[in-house]
Design a protein around this motif. Structure first.
Motif, short mmCIF file in Angstrom:
data_model
loop_
_atom_site.label_atom_id
_atom_site.label_comp_id
_atom_site.label_asym_id
_atom_site.label_seq_id
_atom_site.Cartn_x
_atom_site.Cartn_y
_atom_site.Cartn_z
N TRP A 74 0.81 -1.21 0.00
CA TRP A 74 0.00 0.00 0.00
C TRP A 74 0.85 1.26 0.00
CZ3 TRP A 74 -5.46 0.33 1.56
CH2 TRP A 74 -6.10 -0.93 1.63
N VAL A 75 0.38 2.28 -0.74
CA VAL A 75 1.02 3.61 -0.70
C VAL A 75 -0.06 4.66 -0.50
CG1 VAL A 75 2.93 2.90 -2.17
CG2 VAL A 75 0.92 3.97 -3.20
N ARG A 76 0.35 5.80 0.05
CA ARG A 76 -0.57 6.87 0.38
C ARG A 76 -0.44 8.03 -0.61
NH1 ARG A 76 -0.69 7.97 6.67
NH2 ARG A 76 -2.82 8.52 6.08
N ASP A 77 -1.46 8.87 -0.64
CA ASP A 77 -1.50 10.03 -1.52
C ASP A 77 -1.47 11.28 -0.65
OD1 ASP A 77 -1.82 11.82 -3.57
OD2 ASP A 77 -3.86 11.22 -4.09
N VAL A 78 -0.27 11.86 -0.47
CA VAL A 78 -0.10 13.04 0.39
C VAL A 78 0.62 14.11 -0.44
CG1 VAL A 78 0.80 13.90 2.58
CG2 VAL A 78 0.07 11.51 2.40
N PRO A 79 -0.12 14.96 -1.16
CA PRO A 79 0.52 15.96 -2.02
C PRO A 79 1.39 16.96 -1.28
CG PRO A 79 -1.80 15.70 -2.59
CD PRO A 79 -1.58 14.96 -1.31
N LEU A 80 0.96 17.40 -0.09
CA LEU A 80 1.69 18.41 0.67
C LEU A 80 1.88 17.93 2.11
CD1 LEU A 80 -0.18 21.63 -0.54
CD2 LEU A 80 2.07 20.84 -1.26
N PHE A 81 3.05 18.20 2.64
CA PHE A 81 3.34 17.81 4.02
C PHE A 81 2.93 18.94 4.95
CE2 PHE A 81 6.55 17.80 7.56
CZ PHE A 81 5.92 16.79 8.29
N ASP A 82 1.99 18.64 5.84
CA ASP A 82 1.55 19.59 6.86
C ASP A 82 2.19 19.18 8.18
OD1 ASP A 82 0.31 21.21 8.66
OD2 ASP A 82 -1.73 20.53 8.21
N PRO A 83 3.17 19.95 8.71
CA PRO A 83 3.81 19.58 9.98
C PRO A 83 2.82 19.39 11.12
CG PRO A 83 5.02 21.34 8.90
CD PRO A 83 3.74 21.18 8.14
N ASN A 84 1.71 20.12 11.08
CA ASN A 84 0.71 19.98 12.13
C ASN A 84 -0.04 18.65 12.03
OD1 ASN A 84 1.18 22.57 13.28
ND2 ASN A 84 -0.01 23.49 11.62
N PHE A 85 -0.11 18.11 10.82
CA PHE A 85 -0.75 16.82 10.63
C PHE A 85 0.22 15.69 10.98
CE2 PHE A 85 -3.51 13.69 8.76
CZ PHE A 85 -4.76 14.30 8.70
N GLY A 86 1.51 15.94 10.69
CA GLY A 86 2.56 15.02 11.14
C GLY A 86 2.71 13.73 10.37
N ASP A 87 2.34 13.71 9.10
CA ASP A 87 2.46 12.48 8.32
C ASP A 87 2.75 12.85 6.87
OD1 ASP A 87 2.25 9.98 7.16
OD2 ASP A 87 0.05 10.02 7.12
N ALA A 88 3.90 12.43 6.36
CA ALA A 88 4.28 12.75 4.99
C ALA A 88 4.04 11.59 4.04
CB ALA A 88 5.77 13.14 4.95
N GLY A 89 3.39 10.53 4.53
CA GLY A 89 3.20 9.36 3.67
C GLY A 89 4.53 8.76 3.27
N ASP A 148 -8.82 14.77 3.76
CA ASP A 148 -9.12 15.28 5.10
C ASP A 148 -8.07 16.25 5.61
OD1 ASP A 148 -7.02 13.56 5.51
OD2 ASP A 148 -8.03 12.30 6.99
N ARG A 149 -7.18 16.74 4.74
CA ARG A 149 -6.14 17.66 5.18
C ARG A 149 -6.47 19.08 4.74
NH1 ARG A 149 -0.62 14.27 5.59
NH2 ARG A 149 -1.58 12.25 5.97
N PRO A 150 -6.87 19.93 5.66
CA PRO A 150 -7.37 21.26 5.28
C PRO A 150 -6.39 22.09 4.47
CG PRO A 150 -7.97 20.77 7.55
CD PRO A 150 -7.02 19.68 7.12
N VAL A 151 -5.09 21.94 4.66
CA VAL A 151 -4.13 22.80 3.95
C VAL A 151 -4.09 22.51 2.45
CG1 VAL A 151 -2.67 23.06 5.99
CG2 VAL A 151 -2.17 21.24 4.34
N GLU A 152 -4.51 21.31 2.04
CA GLU A 152 -4.36 20.94 0.63
C GLU A 152 -5.42 21.57 -0.26
OE1 GLU A 152 -2.24 16.57 1.26
OE2 GLU A 152 -4.41 16.68 0.96
N PHE A 153 -6.62 21.77 0.26
CA PHE A 153 -7.71 22.23 -0.60
C PHE A 153 -7.50 23.65 -1.11
CE2 PHE A 153 -9.33 18.48 1.36
CZ PHE A 153 -10.18 17.92 0.40
N PRO A 154 -7.15 24.63 -0.28
CA PRO A 154 -6.88 25.96 -0.84
C PRO A 154 -5.68 25.97 -1.77
CG PRO A 154 -6.35 25.89 1.51
CD PRO A 154 -7.10 24.64 1.20
#
Length: 349
Positions: A74-89, A148-154
């Motif tokens: 399995w691999v994840r789809d994390v376009p941007l790393f949010d330090p507050n979210f704490g997961d870069a995939g 579910d990562r708010p920083v990615e949508f804007p």
């Protein structure tokens, strides 16, 4: 939403498919069968903490995962790393990385967990997906989500509050692009007419496994998903699997044709050397510390609950990944063997 498909009834064009539709799909058949549970491995095997070298050697371990008979990787789809979210995939783009892993593996299913259908245009998603599908011989299985990562949508210029309708429309658009025949699509996401989409997948369908609710009602998931991926509830005692069983049964009771649809779940494990170490929650229940006997018990409870595939992550474990993978292959997989399924449909590219 107004979406039409030349070769299918409009209201049936993007509904989920039962197992019969995937009888020739190598990835789906390797992972899923009624009343059975298989085991996969979530990447990355170690968390990024500021240095890309943490991923060194992971490709070779994935080759071993394939040879040792795990059902999926399995691999994840994390376009941007949010330090507050704490997961870069796993850091790499999921589709590019799966194409690279496809070249290093032979049988293991290649799984997105999960591709964010709201952030990318369905044409781009379909192009990447069918490319991996073709290059891997039909091993791609797609977990998909609304994000579910708010920083990615804007950052993408997309309204997060409207991601639910956008997700449903993207699923419909994607399915019509990859379906046999020339697509004719009228959608808020774009218009397709007088052109074709290539390459088509090796088999008629690419499995789309919806993650969580993806901002949809349960009835929509029962009608439109090829399967369902949910969080496991608590895993250190039997109460969580019992509640999970109720959730899975409620969903399956809503499936219109009553056909089999697989359920998947995942857990981050800290597998210790003591085989009898009890199932113990860590990090507020986000990680399960256990010996292999406790893990085998948990997987058995999930299988009884109706779960068909469990993806295990080990990035928070204390032991080296190679040791954990070896123990899982030798001591756990015999209890939950991978389905044989058809061989990948490889071409001499």
């Amino acid at each position: 939403m107004n979406v039409a498909l030349q070769s299918a009834e409009p209201d049936k064009a993007f509904e989920g498919a039962s197992a019969d539709a995937f009888v020739g799909h190598p990835g789906y058949r390797r992972m899923f069968a009624p009343d059975r549970l298989t085991v996969g491995i979530f990447l990355p095997l170690r968390c990024w903490e500021g240095d890309m070298r943490v991923l060194e050697g992971q490709g070779e371990l994935v080759t071993q995962i394939d040879r040792q008979g795990f059902a999926g990787v399995w691999v994840r789809d994390v376009p941007l790393f949010d330090p507050n979210f704490g997961d870069a995939g796993q850091l790499f783009d999921p589709f590019t990385y799966l194409a690279w892993l496809a070249a290093r593996t032979e049988r293991v299913a290649l799984v997105t967990g999960s591709a964010i259908f709201t952030l990318r245009h369905p044409i781009d998603l379909a192009k990447m997906a069918t490319t991996v599908d073709r290059l891997s011989g039909g091993r791609l299985v797609m977990g998909i989500a609304s994000g579910d990562r708010p920083v990615e949508f804007p950052a993408y210029g997309i309204d997060m509050e409207h991601r639910g309708p956008r997700f449903a429309e993207a699923v419909a658009f994607f399915r019509q692009l990859v379906a046999p025949g020339r697509p004719s699509i009228s959608s808020q996401l774009g218009m397709v007419s007088g052109v074709d989409f290539l390459p088509k997948p090796l088999t008629p369908h690419i499995p789309l496994i919806v993650t969580g609710s993806s901002r949809q009602p349960l009835e929509w998931i029962a009608s439109h998903a090829d399967g369902w991926l949910t969080y496991p509830d608590v895993s250190h005692n039997s109460a969580g699997p019992r509640r999970l069983a109720e959730k899975v049964a409620e969903w399956r009771a809503l499936i219109p044709d009553g056909g089999f649809r697989p359920h998947m779940t995942n857990e981050w494990i800290d597998l210790v050397e003591d085989p009898s170490y009890p199932r113990t929650p860590l990090r507020g229940g986000f990680v399960l510390k256990t010996g292999r006997k406790g893990l085998i018990d948990l997987l058995g409870e999930w299988q009884t609950a109706g779960v068909n595939h469990a993806a295990l992550g080990m990035q928070f474990a204390a032991r080296p990944p190679a040791e954990i993978i070896q123990e899982l292959a030798e001591e756990v997989l015999p209890h939950f063997p991978t389905q044989e399924g058809p061989a990948p449909l490889m071409s001499a590219w």
